[in-house]
Design an enzyme around this catalytic site. Structure first.
Site, PDB file in Angstrom:
ATOM      1  N   CYS A  48     -12.045  19.764  39.904  1.00  0.00           N
ATOM      2  CA  CYS A  48     -13.060  19.208  39.006  1.00  0.00           C
ATOM      3  C   CYS A  48     -12.676  17.818  38.159  1.00  0.00           C
ATOM      4  O   CYS A  48     -13.500  16.808  38.290  1.00  0.00           O
ATOM      5  CB  CYS A  48     -13.275  20.350  37.913  1.00  0.00           C
ATOM      6  N   THR A  70       6.800   2.166   9.075  1.00  0.00           N
ATOM      7  CA  THR A  70       6.724   2.479  10.268  1.00  0.00           C
ATOM      8  C   THR A  70       7.727   1.866  11.256  1.00  0.00           C
ATOM      9  O   THR A  70       7.517   0.900  11.491  1.00  0.00           O
ATOM     10  CB  THR A  70       5.167   2.374  11.011  1.00  0.00           C
ATOM     11  N   ASN A  78      -0.462   7.983  15.611  1.00  0.00           N
ATOM     12  CA  ASN A  78      -1.191   6.703  15.476  1.00  0.00           C
ATOM     13  C   ASN A  78      -1.984   6.354  16.971  1.00  0.00           C
ATOM     14  O   ASN A  78      -3.069   6.340  16.965  1.00  0.00           O
ATOM     15  CB  ASN A  78      -0.697   5.679  14.885  1.00  0.00           C
ATOM     16  N   TYR A 129       0.819  -1.210  -0.161  1.00  0.00           N
ATOM     17  CA  TYR A 129       0.072  -0.049   0.062  1.00  0.00           C
ATOM     18  C   TYR A 129       0.937   1.102   0.158  1.00  0.00           C
ATOM     19  O   TYR A 129       0.651   2.049  -0.808  1.00  0.00           O
ATOM     20  CB  TYR A 129      -0.949  -0.066   1.167  1.00  0.00           C
TER      21      TYR A 129
HETATM   22  N1  LIG Z   1      -0.947   0.439   5.108  1.00  0.00           N
HETATM   23  C1  LIG Z   1      -1.207   1.616   5.632  1.00  0.00           C
HETATM   24  O1  LIG Z   1      -2.108   2.193   5.633  1.00  0.00           O
HETATM   25  C2  LIG Z   1      -0.034   2.156   6.162  1.00  0.00           C
HETATM   26  C3  LIG Z   1       0.056   3.527   6.455  1.00  0.00           C
HETATM   27  C4  LIG Z   1       1.128   4.097   7.023  1.00  0.00           C
HETATM   28  C5  LIG Z   1       2.157   3.220   7.305  1.00  0.00           C
HETATM   29  N2  LIG Z   1       2.257   2.248   7.105  1.00  0.00           N
HETATM   30  C6  LIG Z   1       3.449   1.470   7.178  1.00  0.00           C
HETATM   31  O2  LIG Z   1       4.297   1.259   5.982  1.00  0.00           O
HETATM   32  C7  LIG Z   1       5.126  -0.011   5.902  1.00  0.00           C
HETATM   33  C8  LIG Z   1       4.513  -0.883   4.887  1.00  0.00           C
HETATM   34  O3  LIG Z   1       3.036  -0.938   5.035  1.00  0.00           O
HETATM   35  P1  LIG Z   1       2.113  -1.736   3.826  1.00  0.00           P
HETATM   36  O4  LIG Z   1       0.764  -1.655   4.301  1.00  0.00           O
HETATM   37  O5  LIG Z   1       2.320  -1.033   2.505  1.00  0.00           O
HETATM   38  O6  LIG Z   1       2.778  -3.139   3.718  1.00  0.00           O
HETATM   39  P2  LIG Z   1       2.450  -4.439   2.564  1.00  0.00           P
HETATM   40  O7  LIG Z   1       2.604  -5.655   3.525  1.00  0.00           O
HETATM   41  O8  LIG Z   1       1.311  -4.027   1.923  1.00  0.00           O
HETATM   42  O9  LIG Z   1       3.839  -4.116   1.782  1.00  0.00           O
HETATM   43  C9  LIG Z   1       5.073  -4.633   1.826  1.00  0.00           C
HETATM   44  C10 LIG Z   1       5.720  -5.151   0.805  1.00  0.00           C
HETATM   45  O10 LIG Z   1       6.980  -5.252   0.967  1.00  0.00           O
HETATM   46  C11 LIG Z   1       7.515  -6.198  -0.151  1.00  0.00           C
HETATM   47  N3  LIG Z   1       8.767  -6.839   0.374  1.00  0.00           N
HETATM   48  C12 LIG Z   1       8.918  -7.800   1.377  1.00  0.00           C
HETATM   49  N4  LIG Z   1      10.480  -7.960   1.664  1.00  0.00           N
HETATM   50  C13 LIG Z   1      10.795  -7.126   0.507  1.00  0.00           C
HETATM   51  C14 LIG Z   1      12.207  -7.055   0.250  1.00  0.00           C
HETATM   52  N5  LIG Z   1      13.328  -7.784   1.031  1.00  0.00           N
HETATM   53  N6  LIG Z   1      12.351  -6.223  -0.860  1.00  0.00           N
HETATM   54  C15 LIG Z   1      11.473  -5.411  -1.590  1.00  0.00           C
HETATM   55  N7  LIG Z   1      10.209  -5.528  -1.302  1.00  0.00           N
HETATM   56  C16 LIG Z   1      10.012  -6.367  -0.030  1.00  0.00           C
HETATM   57  C17 LIG Z   1       6.315  -7.391   0.121  1.00  0.00           C
HETATM   58  O11 LIG Z   1       6.276  -8.221  -0.803  1.00  0.00           O
HETATM   59  C18 LIG Z   1       5.073  -6.554   0.123  1.00  0.00           C
HETATM   60  O12 LIG Z   1       4.763  -6.110  -1.138  1.00  0.00           O
HETATM   61  C19 LIG Z   1       4.707  -0.622   7.176  1.00  0.00           C
HETATM   62  O13 LIG Z   1       5.796  -0.259   8.298  1.00  0.00           O
HETATM   63  C20 LIG Z   1       3.299  -0.010   7.658  1.00  0.00           C
HETATM   64  O14 LIG Z   1       3.316  -0.082   9.309  1.00  0.00           O
HETATM   65  C21 LIG Z   1       1.249   1.560   6.365  1.00  0.00           C
END
Ligand SMILES: NC(=O)c1ccc[n+]([C@@H]2O[C@H](COP(=O)([O-])OP(=O)(O)OC[C@H]3O[C@@H](n4cnc5c(N)ncnc54)[C@H](O)[C@@H]3O)[C@@H](O)[C@H]2O)c1
Length: 440
Positions: free
Chosen positions: A270, A126, A216, A12
């Site tokens: 209060c 994160t 968060n 994402y």
């Molecule tokens: N999803 C959200 O709404 C959101 C919002 C803000 C922050 N975050 C943070 O962002 C980070 C990513 O979240 P996400 O939801 O996009 O995760 P996700 O699981 O959707 O995507 C992670 C991607 O990383 C890939 N990956 C794994 N190992 C890899 C490697 N060695 N090299 C390259 N790619 C690799 C996976 O195949 C996957 O496509 C997390 O730390 C999450 O907490 C997420």
């Protein structure tokens, strides 16, 4: 000159970052271990379901600004900035699993060995404070045999998007946070974001990482609080929508930075009383509202932190500035300062107190009854001369911001320790040898 960016992790966060950067003219190379995601990117398809993203990715792919690869060396060689957007899930015990971030740093580091131009690595996943400096940076240095700050840079740039409105959140964010160790590193990131809306904050790596958790935590707290208050309203037959509408209309104390500054415990006539009353009513209704029930224990714990901080100094002569629960009042009812004095006296400390608003002779009614019951001999601890409080003290506890700082400074000796409960600004702090803020 065009900017070339590689994005590690096409989930994402990575896909939205890629789509939005490419939409704004930046050349993006996605990298993922999952071949299906690489293939989707190269076909101009979004690997995740997010409104509007498919169109952004297809447009940029067609215009030659977007592609994906599994070849890490190529991604590092052909780009100037790498964003790490891989997952950081919870382990079964709740601990954050940053192993993939570390692994990607090792892979980027190995590719950096053969790269001569300076490269910038940006941690967007994160991660807890200290991760960029304590895990990502050493992994990059070890694998590359290069030095952070000299051969490559490292930044933290937390993501604040919400799935479902991720593109608007990226293009018009509430804020952009750029954490770095050097002006040089952050300059290229600032330039990369020059077109996004909202305020840009430049800070340290660990502050940037922490901001994500504060955001968060606060968002989750707001949701849980609203749900608990709605639950009470419903059970009491009160219109929750009407109450919420009026509650959120107050921008001075309710929806505002008011009360959001780390400081001392709350008290007074209060807040504790009203929290107790609501919690009691909730119990009568056979409801369980753990967030509401946790507020007073949290406050009591904060008071204990002050007691511990003072006792750990192993000094018994304490001078306290401020006794009432806040400046500008003589109200002592449930003042955390009064409770602090009582605890310190119980631990064998000698305490002298200065508070020009508190004249015991003038106290009447419940205020007088409270102090007479709580610390009957408090009169013998109060002094009129603030200098006297300082001269006899080994520890000076600042419990009110209404202080004559010049006077305090002139009386302070280098052997005295200052414990600050009111969160003086850095400029206001006393040049004491030992200064302790309770939670800063
Ligand atoms: N999803 C959200 O709404 C959101 C919002 C803000 C922050 N975050 C943070 O962002 C980070 C990513 O979240 P996400 O939801 O996009 O995760 P996700 O699981 O959707 O995507 C992670 C991607 O990383 C890939 N990956 C794994 N190992 C890899 C490697 N060695 N090299 C390259 N790619 C690799 C996976 O195949 C996957 O496509 C997390 O730390 C999450 O907490 C997420």
């Amino acid at each position: 000159m065009s900017t070339f960016v590689s994005i590690f992790g096409l989930g994402y966060v990575g896909s939205v970052t890629a789509g939005c950067l490419a939409h704004n003219g930046i050349h993006v190379m996605g990298v993922d271990v999952n071949p299906a995601k690489v293939e989707a990117f190269n076909a101009g398809r979004s690997p995740v379901l997010e409104p509007g993203l498919q169109e952004l990715l297809a447009e940029s792919r067609d215009q030659g600004r977007l592609e994906a690869t599994a070849d890490i060396r190529r991604a590092i060689e052909e780009t100037q900035i790498s964003f790490i957007c891989v997952g950081t899930p919870s382990l079964p015990n709740g601990k954050l699993d940053v192993s993939v971030v570390e692994r990607v740093c090792e892979q980027i580091g190995a590719a950096l060995r053969d790269k001569h131009a300076r490269h910038l690595v940006v941690v967007r996943s994160t991660v807890l404070p200290g991760t960029a400096e304590g895990i990502a940076l050493p992994a990059l240095e070890k694998a590359s045999n290069k030095r952070a700050g000299e051969d490559f840079g490292i930044c933290s740039n937390p993501e604040f998007l919400r799935e479902g409105s991720a593109i608007v959140d990226f293009l018009e964010p509430g804020m952009t946070v750029l954490g770095s160790q050097s002006a040089e590193d952050v300059a290229s990131l600032r330039e990369l974001y020059s077109w996004v809306g909202g305020e840009v904050f430049e800070t340290t790596l660990s502050a940037a990482e922490m901001i994500k958790y504060i955001c968060n935590g606060f968002h989750a707290l707001k949701i849980a609080f609203a749900n608990e208050m709605g639950t009470v309203c419903k059970r009491l037959g009160v219109d929750a929508e009407e109450v919420t509408r009026i509650f959120t209309a107050d921008r001075r104390l309710n929806i505002s930075p008011a009360y959001l500054k780390p400081g001392f415990a709350f008290g007074g006539p209060c807040l504790p009383k009203d929290l107790r009353a609501l919690s009691y009513r909730v119990k009568e209704l056979d409801l369980e509202l753990p967030l509401l029930d946790s507020i007073l224990p949290s406050n009591a714990q904060h008071l204990e932190r002050a007691v511990d901080m003072i006792l750990r100094l192993q000094k018994r002569e304490v001078g306290l500035f401020g006794l009432s629960f806040k400046p500008g009042t003589d109200d002592l009812r449930e003042s955390p300062h009064v409770q602090l004095v009582k605890r310190l006296l119980g631990e064998g400390c000698n305490v002298r107190i200065w508070d020009p608003n508190v004249a015991l002779g003038r106290l009447i009614g419940s205020n007088r009854a409270y102090i007479e019951e709580y610390i009957p001999h408090i009169g013998s601890l109060l002094v009129d001369d603030p200098g006297e409080v300082i001269r006899g003290a080994e520890v000076i506890v600042l419990g009110t911001p209404s202080l004559d700082k010049e006077m305090i400074l002139s009386c302070l000796s280098e052997h005295q320790t200052v414990v600050d409960l009111v969160h003086l600004s850095k400029a206001e702090r006393l040049a004491s040898n030992a200064y302790h803020g309770i939670c800063w």
